[in-house]
Design an enzyme around this catalytic site. Structure first.
Site, PDB file in Angstrom:
ATOM      1  CB  CYS A  31      -0.891  -0.015   1.220  1.00  0.00           C
ATOM      2  SG  CYS A  31       0.099  -0.092   2.682  1.00  0.00           S
ATOM      3  CG  HIS A 173      -1.374  -9.098   4.991  1.00  0.00           C
ATOM      4  ND1 HIS A 173      -1.172  -8.799   3.656  1.00  0.00           N
ATOM      5  CD2 HIS A 173      -0.140  -9.189   5.530  1.00  0.00           C
ATOM      6  CE1 HIS A 173       0.130  -8.697   3.418  1.00  0.00           C
ATOM      7  NE2 HIS A 173       0.771  -8.940   4.545  1.00  0.00           N
ATOM      8  CG  ASP A 266       4.103  -9.495   5.389  1.00  0.00           C
ATOM      9  OD1 ASP A 266       5.215 -10.003   5.200  1.00  0.00           O
ATOM     10  OD2 ASP A 266       3.373  -9.094   4.464  1.00  0.00           O
TER      11      ASP A 266
END
Ligand code: ADP
Ligand code: SF4
Length: 689
Positions: A31, A173, A266
């Site tokens: 992102c 996620h 992550d």
């Protein structure tokens, strides 16, 4: 090409289904706060990665239907054909630079609250939405599942039309429907989509098959899967179901993009995962189970580590989000044997925080990140100098270092004066605290760069005053004298100084970071509410103090929610025996106690202590700048006088670097041009429909 073929393995082409990547550098989806709201900025940012040598450049997650609406966060969007032109900007720009473009299709299930679209929220089972909002997702029935598969398929066709080479099915996620169906915790269905692992993986399998059937002739189909949730037996584990899923679907995708979940695991920060390559132990089984190429991440900064991961058969592609943000030219630098020039990611997650705030991406190490289109900044190119010959930078913190480095790159004769015995300013101080040692890379990168240049002179132990600057006679002065933490308690909750008794023992973060330490029962008062007070509490607890953490906030270091660290920080302090008091404002500090008041009722209470560390606000160091600015005409007056970094605006290290970078770029630029073009904006056009 890299010397003696040491890294040549990283530059081999790799086939991914029907397409071929020119080398092994793979920018995985990440992102960036640009997304569908800022398509030109987005395309330019991704293009820069391609120019820097990343063979595959991916979007962030791309919502595939209005029932997956992450508003107000600007991720990518591919709801219908109207989204194609914006995505085309990216694919064209990436292709122009010789790379493949990948899109991460997503349906976010209950992770999207659909606040803009107001569509029903979907999930495997009835459950609340992920966001704190009084809304629930409904369990999808068979009609919903059929519809979802159709939306995914349609989005894949649109992705192909938009020019993407690789199309993702995304199960990671804890943020996507495909993942939610897979996880027992989310899925209590009793039909063929629930129960056994095979059933829970059914939807993912169908999405892979649908996608291949729709576009697989020309586009590769990638699967992004979190193989371990790092929750032990209470979540999916690489040693159990994570492995079984890979076995089950081994040859179905054209590419396995594997990582750990959730996002905080992550994109772990160096504070909590100091080792680069920290995911390898969780994903190294995958390649043994499939003949398809595998990509993985884990802050892979080191070329040696990358080459050995490929040679040892751990991965086929070096995946990166953050290292590609910190240095879009990382592959090119390895290829050209310029390893020392790599700007290594420091794992601070300032980039991540931008997504949390829904704002354009920025990076501590790379001030040009997110500014490729908006300001036309290139990470490796700065304009050559104009008429002026020399420049003086006062202060060698992150602002001064970046400013000096960019001025030197532009070709000026640069003098950098630093009062301390080493360069780095606040970076060196903060990097001395627990877990933050990697932050020193900000200073190391710039110090090394300056040391390689013939047009730079660095003076340490050189605290300059106005008369010394006059003696030097350098006409262009950049003042980067920084700031220091206030000792009077002024901060968010109190605009007036606190009450102190004469013998109160008060410390600031600067004291602690310089080794001037409180002892005994220490109260840390955090009215800054960002990250520093939490680190200092940890530091003092580790040194053996009895620490009580008092804050007007509702939790420790609330700002660090944005960097995905808050719960780790609070947990870590609790484990170290730190006593945490929230919603309390400090009023009075005496020699042996503090008076605090409840933020809501004002009711006071007293806590015994031997010392207090005040983490409230910073005072700017502007004396030198003020003297130079206000000097009479008979004295030396600089032609250019710029106040930069924390001395101009105390903020993040990223802000200081950015400020130094901007000042260096704007030097000798036409002031009218600077004033006119603050930055380019993407405005909504009125189409008349
Ligand atoms: P920033 O984040 O803006 O770079 P820092 O506080 O990290 O700010 O760094 C400022 C640096 O400037 C410190 O290393 C400090 O020692 C140095 N400094 C402050 N005043 C002077 C001065 N008059 N002459 C030389 N160096 C100075
Ligand atoms: Fe790395 Fe920090 Fe830059 Fe993110 S902001 S890429 S974590 S250096």
């Amino acid at each position: 090409m890299a010397d003696s073929g040491r890294y040549s393995v990283l530059f081999e082409p790799v086939k991914i289904g029907p397409v071929t990547a020119r080398n092994r550098f793979y920018q995985v989806p990440h992102c960036c706060g640009l997304g569908h709201l800022r398509p030109r900025a987005h395309a330019a940012m991704r293009a820069m990665k391609a120019e820097g040598g990343w063979a595959v450049v991916s979007t962030e997650e791309a919502e595939l239907h209005p029932s997956s609406d992450l508003s107000p966060y600007p991720e990518q969007r591919i709801w219908d054909d109207h989204d194609i032109p914006a995505l085309r900007l990216m694919t064209d720009a990436v292709h122009d630079n010789g790379s493949l473009a990948a899109i991460e299709l997503v349906h976010n299930g209950n992770h999207s609250a659909n606040l803009m679209s107001r569509a029903p929220v979907l999930a495997p089972s009835d459950m609340t939405v992920d966001l704190i909002y009084p809304k629930q997702a409904r369990a999808m029935d068979k009609t919903d599942i059929r519809a979802f598969r159709q939306w995914h398929r349609d989005a894949a066709l649109r992705a192909k039309k938009a020019g993407f080479d690789i199309v993702y099915v995304y199960a990671g996620h804890r943020m996507t429907l495909a993942h939610h169906f897979l996880l027992k915790e989310y899925n209590d269905r009793t039909d063929e989509y629930g129960g056994s692992l095979e059933n829970r993986a059914r939807l993912m399998r169908e999405l892979l098959e649908d996608t291949r059937e729709a576009i697989g002739d020309q586009c590769a189909v990638a699967l992004r899967l979190a193989v371990d949730e790092m929750m032990g037996p209470s979540g999916m584990q690489a040693s159990a179901e994570g492995r079984e899923v890979v076995e089950m679907l081994a040859e179905l995708p054209d590419l396995w993009d594997v990582n750990v979940s959730d996002w905080s695991n992550d994109s772990a920060t160096t504070r909590f995962q100091p080792e680069d390559g920290y995911q390898t132990a969780y994903i190294d089984f995958v390649k043994k189970l499939t003949s398809k190429p595998v990509v993985a991440v884990g802050r892979l900064n080191s070329p040696d580590m990358m080459a050995s991961m490929v040679r040892n058969g751990v991965v086929d592609f070096i995946g990166a989000a953050r290292p590609s943000i910190a240095d879009p030219f990382l592959p090119a630098k390895i290829r050209d044997d310029r390893i020392e020039e790599i700007r290594e990611c420091i794992g601070c997650n300032i980039c991540v925080s931008c997504d949390s705030f829904g704002i354009p991406i920025r990076c501590t190490q790379n001030p040009t990140m997110g500014e490729e289109w908006r300001r036309n900044w290139h990470p490796e190119k700065v304009p050559a100098k104009g008429q002026e010959q020399d420049a003086l930078v006062v202060g060698g913190g992150p602002a001064g270092l970046e400013c000096a480095m960019q001025l030197a790159r532009r070709g000026y004769e640069v003098t950098l004066a630093e009062a301390a015995g080493q360069l780095g300013g606040r970076v060196v101080k903060e990097a001395s605290l627990p877990g933050l040692s990697a932050w020193k890379r900000v200073a190391d990168h710039r110090t090394y760069d300056l040391s390689q240049r013939g047009n730079v002179q660095v003076f340490l132990d050189s605290k300059l005053d106005a008369s010394q600057i006059a003696e030097l006679g350098i006409r262009n002065v950049f003042v980067a004298t920084g700031s220091s933490w206030r000792r009077d308690g002024v901060g968010r909750s109190s605009r007036a100084p606190l009450e102190f008794s004469d013998n109160a023992s008060v410390f600031t973060p600067d004291d602690v970071m310089s080794g001037i330490l409180p002892s005994g029962r220490v109260i840390i008062y955090d009215d800054d509410q960002a990250y520093l007070a939490g680190v200092i509490a940890e530091h003092l607890a580790l040194l053996g103090s009895t620490v009580r953490f008092i804050t007007p906030a509702s939790k420790v270091s609330p700002w660090t929610e944005a960097t995905l660290e808050q719960s780790r920080i609070q947990t870590s302090l609790l484990h170290k025996g730190v006593d945490i008091l929230t919603h309390k404002q400090l009023r009075k500090i005496s020699a042996d106690s503090c008076e605090v008041a409840c933020s809501f009722t004002g009711q006071t209470e007293t806590h015994a202590c031997d010392a207090v560390v005040l983490v409230t606000e910073r005072a700017r160091h502007t004396d030198l700048f003020d003297q130079l600015r206000d000097q009479g005409t008979d004295q030396f007056k600089p032609a250019t006088l710029e106040l930069i970094g924390d001395a101009a605006m105390p903020g993040l290290i990223a802000d200081a670097v950015y400020s130094g970078h901007m000042a260096a770029r704007d030097f000798e630029r036409d002031p009218a041009e600077i004033a006119a073009a603050v930055f380019r904006r993407e405005l909504t056009a009125l189409s008349g429909t």
